[in-house]
Design a protein around this motif. Structure first.
Motif, PDB file in Angstrom:
ATOM      1  N   ARG A 131       0.757  -1.197   0.085  1.00 59.23           N
ATOM      2  CA  ARG A 131       0.325  -0.149   0.345  1.00 59.23           C
ATOM      3  C   ARG A 131       0.673   1.461  -0.093  1.00 59.23           C
ATOM      4  NH1 ARG A 131      -5.764   0.372   0.000  1.00 59.23           N
ATOM      5  NH2 ARG A 131      -6.114  -2.186  -0.357  1.00 59.23           N
ATOM      6  N   GLY A 132       1.714   1.003   0.854  1.00 58.35           N
ATOM      7  CA  GLY A 132       2.914   2.329   0.654  1.00 58.35           C
ATOM      8  C   GLY A 132       2.118   3.122   1.742  1.00 58.35           C
ATOM      9  N   TYR A 133       1.885   3.144   2.579  1.00 57.97           N
ATOM     10  CA  TYR A 133       0.432   4.383   4.108  1.00 57.97           C
ATOM     11  C   TYR A 133       0.235   2.743   4.569  1.00 57.97           C
ATOM     12  CZ  TYR A 133      -3.905   3.096   1.605  1.00 57.97           C
ATOM     13  OH  TYR A 133      -4.813   3.110   1.126  1.00 57.97           O
ATOM     14  N   CYS A 134      -0.022   3.522   6.239  1.00 59.02           N
ATOM     15  CA  CYS A 134      -0.640   3.035   7.286  1.00 59.02           C
ATOM     16  C   CYS A 134      -1.974   2.501   6.750  1.00 59.02           C
ATOM     17  CB  CYS A 134      -0.169   3.499   8.504  1.00 59.02           C
ATOM     18  SG  CYS A 134       1.364   3.362   8.112  1.00 59.02           S
ATOM     19  N   ALA A 135      -2.276   1.468   5.937  1.00 58.56           N
ATOM     20  CA  ALA A 135      -3.495   0.888   5.885  1.00 58.56           C
ATOM     21  C   ALA A 135      -4.560   0.580   6.702  1.00 58.56           C
ATOM     22  CB  ALA A 135      -3.044  -0.043   4.765  1.00 58.56           C
ATOM     23  N   TRP A 136      -4.712   1.129   7.950  1.00 53.88           N
ATOM     24  CA  TRP A 136      -5.169   0.122   8.782  1.00 53.88           C
ATOM     25  C   TRP A 136      -5.552   1.672   9.623  1.00 53.88           C
ATOM     26  CZ3 TRP A 136      -0.339  -1.398   8.395  1.00 53.88           C
ATOM     27  CH2 TRP A 136       0.876  -0.397   8.912  1.00 53.88           C
ATOM     28  N   GLY A 137      -6.413   1.313  10.551  1.00 52.42           N
ATOM     29  CA  GLY A 137      -6.443   2.255  11.760  1.00 52.42           C
ATOM     30  C   GLY A 137      -7.895   1.993  13.311  1.00 52.42           C
ATOM     31  N   ARG A 138      -8.236   3.006  13.657  1.00 50.59           N
ATOM     32  CA  ARG A 138      -8.787   2.730  14.347  1.00 50.59           C
ATOM     33  C   ARG A 138     -10.185   3.476  13.795  1.00 50.59           C
ATOM     34  NH1 ARG A 138      -8.285   1.922  21.145  1.00 50.59           N
ATOM     35  NH2 ARG A 138      -6.508   1.427  21.307  1.00 50.59           N
ATOM     36  N   CYS A 139     -10.746   2.701  14.617  1.00 52.18           N
ATOM     37  CA  CYS A 139     -12.495   3.626  13.845  1.00 52.18           C
ATOM     38  C   CYS A 139     -12.449   5.016  14.279  1.00 52.18           C
ATOM     39  CB  CYS A 139     -13.741   2.359  14.621  1.00 52.18           C
ATOM     40  SG  CYS A 139     -15.151   3.314  13.605  1.00 52.18           S
ATOM     41  N   ALA A 140     -12.951   5.740  13.986  1.00 46.45           N
ATOM     42  CA  ALA A 140     -13.242   7.370  14.550  1.00 46.45           C
ATOM     43  C   ALA A 140     -14.428   7.715  14.788  1.00 46.45           C
ATOM     44  CB  ALA A 140     -12.788   8.290  12.940  1.00 46.45           C
ATOM     45  N   ALA A 141     -15.367   6.718  14.294  1.00 49.21           N
ATOM     46  CA  ALA A 141     -16.923   7.168  15.606  1.00 49.21           C
ATOM     47  C   ALA A 141     -16.826   7.008  17.061  1.00 49.21           C
ATOM     48  CB  ALA A 141     -17.964   6.031  14.956  1.00 49.21           C
ATOM     49  N   PRO A 142     -17.059   7.778  17.217  1.00 49.90           N
ATOM     50  CA  PRO A 142     -17.435   8.107  19.343  1.00 49.90           C
ATOM     51  C   PRO A 142     -17.777   6.804  19.960  1.00 49.90           C
ATOM     52  CG  PRO A 142     -18.216  10.183  17.934  1.00 49.90           C
ATOM     53  CD  PRO A 142     -18.116   8.888  17.292  1.00 49.90           C
ATOM     54  N   GLY A 143     -17.030   6.446  21.012  1.00 43.55           N
ATOM     55  CA  GLY A 143     -17.353   5.761  21.778  1.00 43.55           C
ATOM     56  C   GLY A 143     -17.186   3.663  20.806  1.00 43.55           C
ATOM     57  N   CYS A 144     -15.942   3.947  19.514  1.00 42.36           N
ATOM     58  CA  CYS A 144     -15.934   2.305  18.897  1.00 42.36           C
ATOM     59  C   CYS A 144     -14.853   1.912  19.590  1.00 42.36           C
ATOM     60  CB  CYS A 144     -16.108   2.643  17.273  1.00 42.36           C
ATOM     61  SG  CYS A 144     -16.114   1.149  16.754  1.00 42.36           S
ATOM     62  N   GLY A 145     -13.825   2.501  18.700  1.00 43.10           N
ATOM     63  CA  GLY A 145     -12.576   2.282  18.975  1.00 43.10           C
ATOM     64  C   GLY A 145     -11.817   0.605  18.398  1.00 43.10           C
ATOM     65  N   ARG A 146     -13.360   0.562  17.436  1.00 41.12           N
ATOM     66  CA  ARG A 146     -12.346  -1.330  16.804  1.00 41.12           C
ATOM     67  C   ARG A 146     -11.307  -0.459  15.964  1.00 41.12           C
ATOM     68  NH1 ARG A 146     -14.724  -5.300  18.366  1.00 41.12           N
ATOM     69  NH2 ARG A 146     -14.853  -6.376  16.452  1.00 41.12           N
ATOM     70  N   TYR A 147     -10.601  -1.776  15.629  1.00 36.33           N
ATOM     71  CA  TYR A 147      -9.471  -1.884  15.013  1.00 36.33           C
ATOM     72  C   TYR A 147     -10.211  -1.982  13.078  1.00 36.33           C
ATOM     73  CZ  TYR A 147      -6.187  -0.841  18.478  1.00 36.33           C
ATOM     74  OH  TYR A 147      -4.871  -0.827  19.481  1.00 36.33           O
ATOM     75  N   PHE A 148      -9.175  -1.716  12.478  1.00 35.90           N
ATOM     76  CA  PHE A 148      -9.759  -2.206  10.926  1.00 35.90           C
ATOM     77  C   PHE A 148      -8.207  -2.919   9.985  1.00 35.90           C
ATOM     78  CE2 PHE A 148     -10.332   2.187  10.407  1.00 35.90           C
ATOM     79  CZ  PHE A 148      -9.535   2.615   9.896  1.00 35.90           C
ATOM     80  N   ILE A 149      -8.470  -2.840   8.498  1.00 34.73           N
ATOM     81  CA  ILE A 149      -7.858  -2.649   7.180  1.00 34.73           C
ATOM     82  C   ILE A 149      -8.149  -1.562   6.534  1.00 34.73           C
ATOM     83  CG2 ILE A 149      -6.887  -4.223   5.628  1.00 34.73           C
ATOM     84  CD1 ILE A 149      -5.581  -4.478   8.617  1.00 34.73           C
ATOM     85  N   ASP A 150      -8.202  -1.043   5.977  1.00 35.11           N
ATOM     86  CA  ASP A 150      -8.305  -0.055   5.140  1.00 35.11           C
ATOM     87  C   ASP A 150      -7.701  -0.803   3.743  1.00 35.11           C
ATOM     88  OD1 ASP A 150      -9.130   2.154   3.417  1.00 35.11           O
ATOM     89  OD2 ASP A 150      -7.822   3.407   4.181  1.00 35.11           O
ATOM     90  N   THR A 151      -8.784  -1.692   2.932  1.00 41.08           N
ATOM     91  CA  THR A 151      -8.913  -2.034   2.044  1.00 41.08           C
ATOM     92  C   THR A 151      -9.717  -1.449   0.417  1.00 41.08           C
ATOM     93  OG1 THR A 151     -11.207  -3.408   1.881  1.00 41.08           O
ATOM     94  CG2 THR A 151      -8.941  -4.347   2.663  1.00 41.08           C
TER      95      THR A 151
END
Length: 178
Positions: A131-151
């Motif tokens: 990908r060339g970048y960090c294609a992952w992260g934490r959910c930006a929804a308030p109160g969530c915070g689950r991780y995801f893979i950006d596909t």
């Protein structure tokens, strides 16, 4: 079969994300919970003790530390540390009903946490380099915070699910309407 296992997305990363999320929200904190996540992703049957489960939780915390990074250089450095500590011995393996996959191979006597970190190092390194970048992260929804893979191919992903994204958009719409 789950669609994530039949498309071109990295299956090892879905396992890592599901494991980290299960440990974070408490559903996978027990030996049986961890075993269930591994089994759901087609991993080998595990019989974890409380000690080996604690090691898996520590390993997942190390992976979460990398998933919290959004700087490519910092992520690459952290992944390289994992690769140095837990060398991945990649092998091509065919899993039933799937294509050939590049997987980390650990010695048969390696502890589950060591296998997990070896797999994580290889999967994250491949994904970052592809990908060339960090294609992952934490959910930006308030109160969530689950991780995801950006596909995605276009804009960076901000939410772990359509549900969270919709919830944020509806809340913003309501705020604008007031």
């Amino acid at each position: 079969m789950d669609q994530r296992f039949t498309d071109d997305n990295p299956r090892g990363l879905y396992f890592l994300i599901d494991l980290v999320n299960a440990l974070q929200d408490g559903t996978g904190a027990t030996p049986a919970g961890i075993e269930a996540v591994v089994e759901a992703h087609g991993g080998p049957p595990l019989l974890l003790t409380e000690t080996t489960a604690a090691e898996m939780r520590e390993a997942a915390a190390a992976i979460a530390g990398i998933l919290d990074l959004d700087d490519e250089d910092g992520a690459a450095e952290a992944i390289n540390v994992l690769l140095d500590q837990y060398p991945a011995r990649p092998r091509l393996e065919r899993v039933p009903e799937r294509r050939w996959s590049l997987r980390a191979s650990a010695p048969h006597d390696a502890q589950p946490a060591r296998r997990l970190l070896s797999t994580a190092a290889l999967a994250l390194a491949l994904w970052l380099s592809e990908r060339g970048y960090c294609a992952w992260g934490r959910c930006a929804a308030p109160g969530c915070g689950r991780y995801f893979i950006d596909t995605g191919r276009r804009t960076p992903q901000r939410y772990c699910s359509t549900r969270c994204g919709t919830r944020v958009r509806v809340a913003a719409h309501r705020d604008r309407s007031r």
